[in-house]
Design a protein around this motif. Structure first.
Motif, PDB file in Angstrom:
ATOM      1  N   GLN A  61       0.934  -1.191  -0.003  1.00  0.00           N
ATOM      2  CA  GLN A  61       0.069  -0.017   0.203  1.00  0.00           C
ATOM      3  C   GLN A  61       0.824   1.192  -0.101  1.00  0.00           C
ATOM      4  OE1 GLN A  61      -2.131   0.567   3.722  1.00  0.00           O
ATOM      5  NE2 GLN A  61      -0.895  -1.364   4.386  1.00  0.00           N
ATOM      6  N   SER A  62       0.566   2.303  -0.353  1.00  0.00           N
ATOM      7  CA  SER A  62       0.887   3.552  -0.431  1.00  0.00           C
ATOM      8  C   SER A  62       0.019   4.696   0.001  1.00  0.00           C
ATOM      9  CB  SER A  62       1.170   4.133  -2.052  1.00  0.00           C
ATOM     10  OG  SER A  62       2.342   3.073  -2.378  1.00  0.00           O
ATOM     11  N   TRP A  63       0.771   5.642   1.115  1.00  0.00           N
ATOM     12  CA  TRP A  63       0.027   6.654   1.751  1.00  0.00           C
ATOM     13  C   TRP A  63       0.756   7.808   1.133  1.00  0.00           C
ATOM     14  CZ3 TRP A  63       0.188   4.758   7.415  1.00  0.00           C
ATOM     15  CH2 TRP A  63      -0.412   3.562   7.478  1.00  0.00           C
ATOM     16  N   ASP A  64      -0.099   8.803   0.743  1.00  0.00           N
ATOM     17  CA  ASP A  64       0.105  10.085   0.190  1.00  0.00           C
ATOM     18  C   ASP A  64      -0.024  11.286   1.073  1.00  0.00           C
ATOM     19  OD1 ASP A  64       0.551   8.801  -2.330  1.00  0.00           O
ATOM     20  OD2 ASP A  64      -1.587   8.896  -2.414  1.00  0.00           O
ATOM     21  N   PHE A  65       0.861  12.364   0.922  1.00  0.00           N
ATOM     22  CA  PHE A  65       0.722  13.401   1.737  1.00  0.00           C
ATOM     23  C   PHE A  65       0.994  14.704   1.054  1.00  0.00           C
ATOM     24  CE2 PHE A  65       1.940   9.967   4.467  1.00  0.00           C
ATOM     25  CZ  PHE A  65       1.271  10.055   5.561  1.00  0.00           C
ATOM     26  N   ALA A  66       0.279  15.726   1.032  1.00  0.00           N
ATOM     27  CA  ALA A  66       0.449  17.050   0.386  1.00  0.00           C
ATOM     28  C   ALA A  66      -0.068  18.274   1.169  1.00  0.00           C
ATOM     29  CB  ALA A  66      -0.390  17.042  -1.101  1.00  0.00           C
ATOM     30  N   PRO A  67       0.685  19.336   0.774  1.00  0.00           N
ATOM     31  CA  PRO A  67       0.324  20.823   1.441  1.00  0.00           C
ATOM     32  C   PRO A  67      -1.189  21.013   1.338  1.00  0.00           C
ATOM     33  CG  PRO A  67       1.593  21.004  -0.265  1.00  0.00           C
ATOM     34  CD  PRO A  67       1.615  19.643  -0.128  1.00  0.00           C
ATOM     35  N   LEU A  68      -1.818  21.774   2.231  1.00  0.00           N
ATOM     36  CA  LEU A  68      -3.238  22.242   1.892  1.00  0.00           C
ATOM     37  C   LEU A  68      -3.150  23.642   1.000  1.00  0.00           C
ATOM     38  CD1 LEU A  68      -5.935  22.436   2.980  1.00  0.00           C
ATOM     39  CD2 LEU A  68      -5.362  23.806   4.672  1.00  0.00           C
ATOM     40  N   ASP A  69      -3.977  23.587   0.032  1.00  0.00           N
ATOM     41  CA  ASP A  69      -4.312  24.503  -1.003  1.00  0.00           C
ATOM     42  C   ASP A  69      -5.099  25.667  -0.202  1.00  0.00           C
ATOM     43  OD1 ASP A  69      -4.706  26.237  -2.959  1.00  0.00           O
ATOM     44  OD2 ASP A  69      -5.190  24.740  -4.523  1.00  0.00           O
ATOM     45  N   ASP A  70      -4.601  26.487   0.256  1.00  0.00           N
ATOM     46  CA  ASP A  70      -5.320  27.631   0.946  1.00  0.00           C
ATOM     47  C   ASP A  70      -6.090  28.602  -0.160  1.00  0.00           C
ATOM     48  OD1 ASP A  70      -4.818  27.138   3.485  1.00  0.00           O
ATOM     49  OD2 ASP A  70      -3.019  28.153   3.477  1.00  0.00           O
ATOM     50  N   GLU A  71      -5.715  28.492  -1.354  1.00  0.00           N
ATOM     51  CA  GLU A  71      -6.137  29.441  -2.225  1.00  0.00           C
ATOM     52  C   GLU A  71      -7.592  28.678  -2.684  1.00  0.00           C
ATOM     53  OE1 GLU A  71      -7.338  32.183  -4.838  1.00  0.00           O
ATOM     54  OE2 GLU A  71      -5.724  32.321  -3.517  1.00  0.00           O
ATOM     55  N   ALA A  72      -7.669  27.303  -2.824  1.00  0.00           N
ATOM     56  CA  ALA A  72      -8.779  26.603  -3.407  1.00  0.00           C
ATOM     57  C   ALA A  72      -9.979  26.439  -2.094  1.00  0.00           C
ATOM     58  CB  ALA A  72      -8.512  25.453  -3.827  1.00  0.00           C
ATOM     59  N   PHE A  73      -9.316  26.304  -0.843  1.00  0.00           N
ATOM     60  CA  PHE A  73     -10.012  26.041   0.271  1.00  0.00           C
ATOM     61  C   PHE A  73      -9.352  27.084   1.304  1.00  0.00           C
ATOM     62  CE2 PHE A  73      -9.481  22.153  -2.202  1.00  0.00           C
ATOM     63  CZ  PHE A  73     -10.635  21.712  -2.204  1.00  0.00           C
ATOM     64  N   PRO A  74     -10.099  28.184   1.423  1.00  0.00           N
ATOM     65  CA  PRO A  74      -9.587  29.333   2.541  1.00  0.00           C
ATOM     66  C   PRO A  74     -10.149  28.866   3.936  1.00  0.00           C
ATOM     67  CG  PRO A  74     -11.277  30.037   0.922  1.00  0.00           C
ATOM     68  CD  PRO A  74     -10.938  28.528   0.517  1.00  0.00           C
ATOM     69  N   ALA A  75     -10.968  27.911   4.114  1.00  0.00           N
ATOM     70  CA  ALA A  75     -11.532  27.845   5.386  1.00  0.00           C
ATOM     71  C   ALA A  75     -10.656  27.773   6.601  1.00  0.00           C
ATOM     72  CB  ALA A  75     -12.482  26.580   5.110  1.00  0.00           C
ATOM     73  N   VAL A  76      -9.592  26.958   6.343  1.00  0.00           N
ATOM     74  CA  VAL A  76      -8.692  26.706   7.601  1.00  0.00           C
ATOM     75  C   VAL A  76      -7.882  28.100   7.976  1.00  0.00           C
ATOM     76  CG1 VAL A  76      -6.498  25.657   8.246  1.00  0.00           C
ATOM     77  CG2 VAL A  76      -8.225  24.323   7.004  1.00  0.00           C
ATOM     78  N   ARG A  77      -7.461  28.849   6.633  1.00  0.00           N
ATOM     79  CA  ARG A  77      -6.921  30.109   6.979  1.00  0.00           C
ATOM     80  C   ARG A  77      -7.878  31.055   7.625  1.00  0.00           C
ATOM     81  NH1 ARG A  77      -5.267  32.427   1.749  1.00  0.00           N
ATOM     82  NH2 ARG A  77      -7.584  32.660   1.395  1.00  0.00           N
TER      83      ARG A  77
END
Length: 403
Positions: free
Chosen positions: A305-321
Motif C-alpha cells: 500500500q502507499s500513503w500520500d501527503f500533500a500541503p493544503l491549498d489555501d487558495e482553493a480551500f480558504p476555510a482553514v486560514r
C-alpha cells in the motif's frame, strides 16, 4: 478498569450508535444510565429497551409517544407488563428543549456528547458541572464556548473523541508537554482534493456529499468538502492542547490511515494509525486512559500500500486560514464562524448559493462582526453571550445571502 456508567447524548446518530456497539461488546465495563436524541423516537426506544436505560431524553415529541414506542418494542421482545422474562420496563422520560442537558447532568462516570452543532454547549457545561468525564465528539461546544468551557473543566476532565484529536492525545503520551514542537492535523482533502477554486464553482450538493472515506450527516460532510471541518479542528486542537496556532499544521492525507501526528523538539514525529473509522476514538473516549480489547481491525502491514501527503491549498480551500484568524481573535469569533457556516451550508443545499460562496459568505459575516462589535457586545464568558453571538451570526448570514 472498573465498570463505568455512561450517559450518551445523541444516541441515535453515527457517534451514538457506534458507542452503543462498543458498549454492547463490553457489558462488564459499561452501564448506560441515560440516552438522549433529537426526534428519532423509534430508534431511541429500541436502544432504551436493549440497554435497560433508566433515563430517556428526547428533544421533540411527547412523553406519551416515547412511552408508547418503548412499550411496543418491549412487548415485541416479551418484556411487557405480562412478560415471563421480568418486570415491565418503565424508564424516566424527559422531553423538551433541556432534555439533553438533563441527561448530561445525571452524574454518570462518562458523558459522551455526540450531539451535532452549538446546541451541545449547555449539555457540555452540565456534564462538566456534574463532575463527569466528558468524552467530547461535539466539537462545536468547545469551539464556540472557548474559555467558558475550558474554565469549567478540571484537568483531564475532557477526553477528545474526534479522530484527529484522539490521535494527538495518544501521540502526546510519547513525550512531555515542553518537548512538543507542533501538532500535525491530517485531512482527507474531501471529494474535491486537487481542484482549483475555478473548478469548484459548479460543484453540486450531491457531489459535496460524496465523501471518499466516511458517511456522515449533511453539515459535517459538506464541512469536510469545504474544509471548514478542518478549520474547526484546528481551533479545537488549540483549545484542547493549549498549543499556539502557528504550531498547528494541516496536511492532506487522502487515505486517512494516519489520524494525526505530534512532532517533538528532537525532530521525531509520533503518529497514530488505524483504519478511517471512529470505533477506536469512541472506545477511548469511554475508557480513557485505558484501552479495550479488539475494538477495530489494525492496519494490515502484509499488504502492499502507499500513503500520500500533500500541503493544503489555501487558495482553493480558504476555510482553514479563516479559522486560524477567528481562533486567534478569540472571544465570540469562533461562534460566529460556526453559526454563519451552518446557514451557508443550508443555503448551498437549497440551491441558493454556489459551493465557493459558502466560505466567502462566512468571511463576510466574520468581517461584519469585527467592524460592528466590540468584545463587550457579546460576553464570551457566559452562555447567553456566546449563544447571542451565535444568533447574531445566523441573522447576519441570512442577510448577507438574501434569505
Amino acid at each position: 478498569m472498573t465498570a463505568r456508567t455512561v450517559s450518551l447524548l445523541g444516541s441515535t446518530g453515527s457517534i451514538g450508535t457506534q458507542a452503543l456497539d462498543v458498549i454492547g461488546r463490553n457489558p462488564d465495563r459499561f452501564t448506560v444510565v441515560a440516552i438522549s436524541a433529537g426526534s428519532n423516537i423509534d430508534l431511541i426506544a429500541r436502544q432504551a429497551v436493549d440497554f435497560d436505560v433508566p433515563l430517556v431524553a428526547v428533544a421533540s415529541g411527547s412523553p406519551e409517544d416515547v412511552r408508547s414506542a418503548i412499550g411496543a418494542y418491549a412487548a415485541s421482545l416479551g418484556r411487557g407488563s405480562h412478560a415471563l422474562r421480568g418486570p415491565a420496563y418503565a424508564p424516566e422520560i424527559v422531553v423538551g428543549e433541556g432534555a439533553a442537558e438533563a441527561a448530561a447532568a445525571i452524574g454518570a462516570d462518562v458523558v459522551l456528547n455526540g450531539i451535532t452543532g452549538s446546541i451541545g454547549l449547555r449539555p457540555t457545561l452540565a456534564a462538566l458541572a456534574a463532575g463527569s468525564t466528558l468524552a467530547l465528539a461535539n466539537k462545536e461546544s468547545l469551539i464556540i464556548g472557548g474559555d467558558l468551557v475550558r474554565s469549567a473543566a478540571k484537568p483531564d476532565q475532557i477526553v477528545p473523541v474526534d479522530s484527529e484529536h484522539s490521535a494527538i492525545a495518544q501521540s502526546l503520551r510519547g513525550g512531555r508537554a515542553e518537548e512538543v514542537r507542533r501538532l500535525v492535523v491530517t485531512a482527507s482533502g474531501g471529494p474535491f482534493r486537487g481542484r482549483t477554486r475555478d473548478e469548484l464553482k459548479d460543484v453540486t450538493p450531491e457531489q459535496a456529499l460524496a465523501h471518499p472515506n466516511f458517511s456522515m450527516g449533511r453539515v459535517i460532510t459538506t464541512n469536510s468538502a469545504t474544509l471548514v471541518n478542518k478549520g474547526l479542528e484546528v481551533i479545537e486542537a488549540h483549545l484542547l492542547f493549549d498549543i499556539p496556532y502557528d504550531r498547528i499544521a494541516v496536511v492532506v492525507h487522502p487515505q486517512q490511515q494516519i489520524h494525526s501526528m505530534v512532532e517533538f523538539c528532537d525532530g521525531s514525529t509520533i503518529a497514530q494509525m488505524g483504519p478511517p473509522r471512529m470505533l477506536v476514538p469512541i472506545a477511548l473516549g469511554l475508557s480513557w486512559p485505558e484501552r479495550l480489547d479488539d475494538v477495530d481491525e489494525p492496519c494490515d502491514w502484509t499488504r502492499v500500500q502507499s500513503w500520500d501527503f500533500a500541503p493544503l491549498d489555501d487558495e482553493a480551500f480558504p476555510a482553514v486560514r479563516l479559522a486560524r484568524r477567528v481562533g486567534e481573535a478569540g472571544e465570540t469569533f469562533p461562534a460566529v464562524y460556526n453559526a454563519a457556516n451552518e446557514i451557508a451550508v443550508d443555503a448551498f443545499h437549497e440551491g441558493r448559493i454556489g459551493f465557493v460562496d459558502i466560505v466567502d459568505s462566512v468571511e463576510r459575516v466574520v468581517d461584519a462582526h469585527a467592524s460592528a462589535h466590540t468584545g463587550s457586545d457579546f460576553d464570551a464568558s457566559s452562555v447567553e453571550g456566546v449563544l447571542g453571538a451565535d444568533a447574531w451570526a445566523r441573522g447576519q448570514a441570512r442577510c448577507e445571502l438574501g434569505l
